[in-house]
Design a protein around this motif. Structure first.
Motif, PDB file in Angstrom:
ATOM      1  N   VAL A  60       0.878  -1.164   0.000  1.00  0.00           N
ATOM      2  CA  VAL A  60       0.000   0.000   0.000  1.00  0.00           C
ATOM      3  C   VAL A  60       0.921   1.220   0.000  1.00  0.00           C
ATOM      4  CG1 VAL A  60      -1.792   1.265   1.217  1.00  0.00           C
ATOM      5  CG2 VAL A  60      -1.773  -1.227   1.298  1.00  0.00           C
ATOM      6  N   ILE A  62       1.626   5.304  -0.060  1.00  0.00           N
ATOM      7  CA  ILE A  62       1.045   6.599   0.312  1.00  0.00           C
ATOM      8  C   ILE A  62       2.007   7.664  -0.203  1.00  0.00           C
ATOM      9  CG2 ILE A  62       0.152   8.026   2.179  1.00  0.00           C
ATOM     10  CD1 ILE A  62       0.263   5.484   3.957  1.00  0.00           C
ATOM     11  N   TYR A  68      -3.400   7.281  -2.386  1.00  0.00           N
ATOM     12  CA  TYR A  68      -3.200   5.897  -1.957  1.00  0.00           C
ATOM     13  C   TYR A  68      -3.207   4.985  -3.179  1.00  0.00           C
ATOM     14  CZ  TYR A  68      -4.645   8.195   2.304  1.00  0.00           C
ATOM     15  OH  TYR A  68      -4.744   9.067   3.349  1.00  0.00           O
ATOM     16  N   GLN A  74      -4.660   3.719  -8.150  1.00  0.00           N
ATOM     17  CA  GLN A  74      -4.992   4.767  -7.182  1.00  0.00           C
ATOM     18  C   GLN A  74      -6.422   4.568  -6.700  1.00  0.00           C
ATOM     19  OE1 GLN A  74      -4.419   8.782  -8.528  1.00  0.00           O
ATOM     20  NE2 GLN A  74      -5.376   9.652  -6.722  1.00  0.00           N
ATOM     21  N   LEU A  77      -9.023   6.561   0.343  1.00  0.00           N
ATOM     22  CA  LEU A  77      -8.782   5.880   1.612  1.00  0.00           C
ATOM     23  C   LEU A  77      -9.953   4.984   2.002  1.00  0.00           C
ATOM     24  CD1 LEU A  77      -7.006   5.458   4.100  1.00  0.00           C
ATOM     25  CD2 LEU A  77      -8.062   7.488   5.102  1.00  0.00           C
ATOM     26  N   VAL A  80      -9.575   1.383   0.628  1.00  0.00           N
ATOM     27  CA  VAL A  80      -8.391   0.577   0.947  1.00  0.00           C
ATOM     28  C   VAL A  80      -8.794  -0.740   1.600  1.00  0.00           C
ATOM     29  CG1 VAL A  80      -6.346   0.476   2.437  1.00  0.00           C
ATOM     30  CG2 VAL A  80      -6.791   2.509   1.079  1.00  0.00           C
ATOM     31  N   THR A 106      -1.807  10.028   8.873  1.00  0.00           N
ATOM     32  CA  THR A 106      -2.183   9.410   7.605  1.00  0.00           C
ATOM     33  C   THR A 106      -1.747   7.958   7.582  1.00  0.00           C
ATOM     34  OG1 THR A 106      -1.947  11.533   6.500  1.00  0.00           O
ATOM     35  CG2 THR A 106      -1.965   9.594   5.100  1.00  0.00           C
ATOM     36  N   VAL A 110      -4.175   4.459   7.538  1.00  0.00           N
ATOM     37  CA  VAL A 110      -4.042   3.357   6.590  1.00  0.00           C
ATOM     38  C   VAL A 110      -3.833   2.044   7.329  1.00  0.00           C
ATOM     39  CG1 VAL A 110      -2.574   2.398   4.774  1.00  0.00           C
ATOM     40  CG2 VAL A 110      -3.222   4.798   4.705  1.00  0.00           C
TER      41      VAL A 110
END
Length: 133
Positions: A60, A62, A68, A74, A77, A80, A106, A110
């Protein structure tokens, strides 16, 4: 009476050369370590200790500007977690490849979504510091 002169042309036999080139090609293909890079411009933070990547992992990424990516795609969030659910196996390692300038909140957001998706192992990708051994 004239004796006919037979001209013999001598040629270079390329079969052994082709065999050697083929064997070298096979050797380099088998000994090359293939690393899948996601192609996302992320400057990883540095650390004194690093480990080798494993085969069964999902990355993943960032980026610095807060985008993301999973497998080069792309996504926001909010997606994800659902995207990872379809990719995770019991022993899959999720690698967080966060830019060094990404805020800690951030990265934590995630990681929370990765954990909710069912990941048992989460790793933060780093580069080895210069001079560290």
């Amino acid at each position: 009476m004239e004796i006919p002169v037979r001209s013999q042309t001598t040629g270079l036999n390329l079969t052994p050369l082709i065999d050697i080139v083929f064997l070298l090609l096979v050797f380099f293909l088998l000994t090359t370590h293939f690393i899948e890079e996601d192609g996302i411009g992320v400057r990883l933070p540095s650390a004194a200790s690093t480990t080798v990547r494993e085969k069964d992992e999902v990355a993943v990424a960032i980026t610095r500007d807060g985008r993301y990516f999973i497998a080069g795609q792309q996504l926001p969030l909010a997606r994800v977690e659902e995207t990872l659910r379809g990719r995770l196996k019991p022993d899959t390692i999720v690698v967080i490849r966060g830019d060094r300038d990404v805020p800690l909140q951030t990265a934590v957001s995630v990681m929370e979504r990765v954990k909710k998706a069912g990941a048992n192992r989460i790793v933060v990708a780093t580069l080895e510091e210069a001079g560290a051994s």
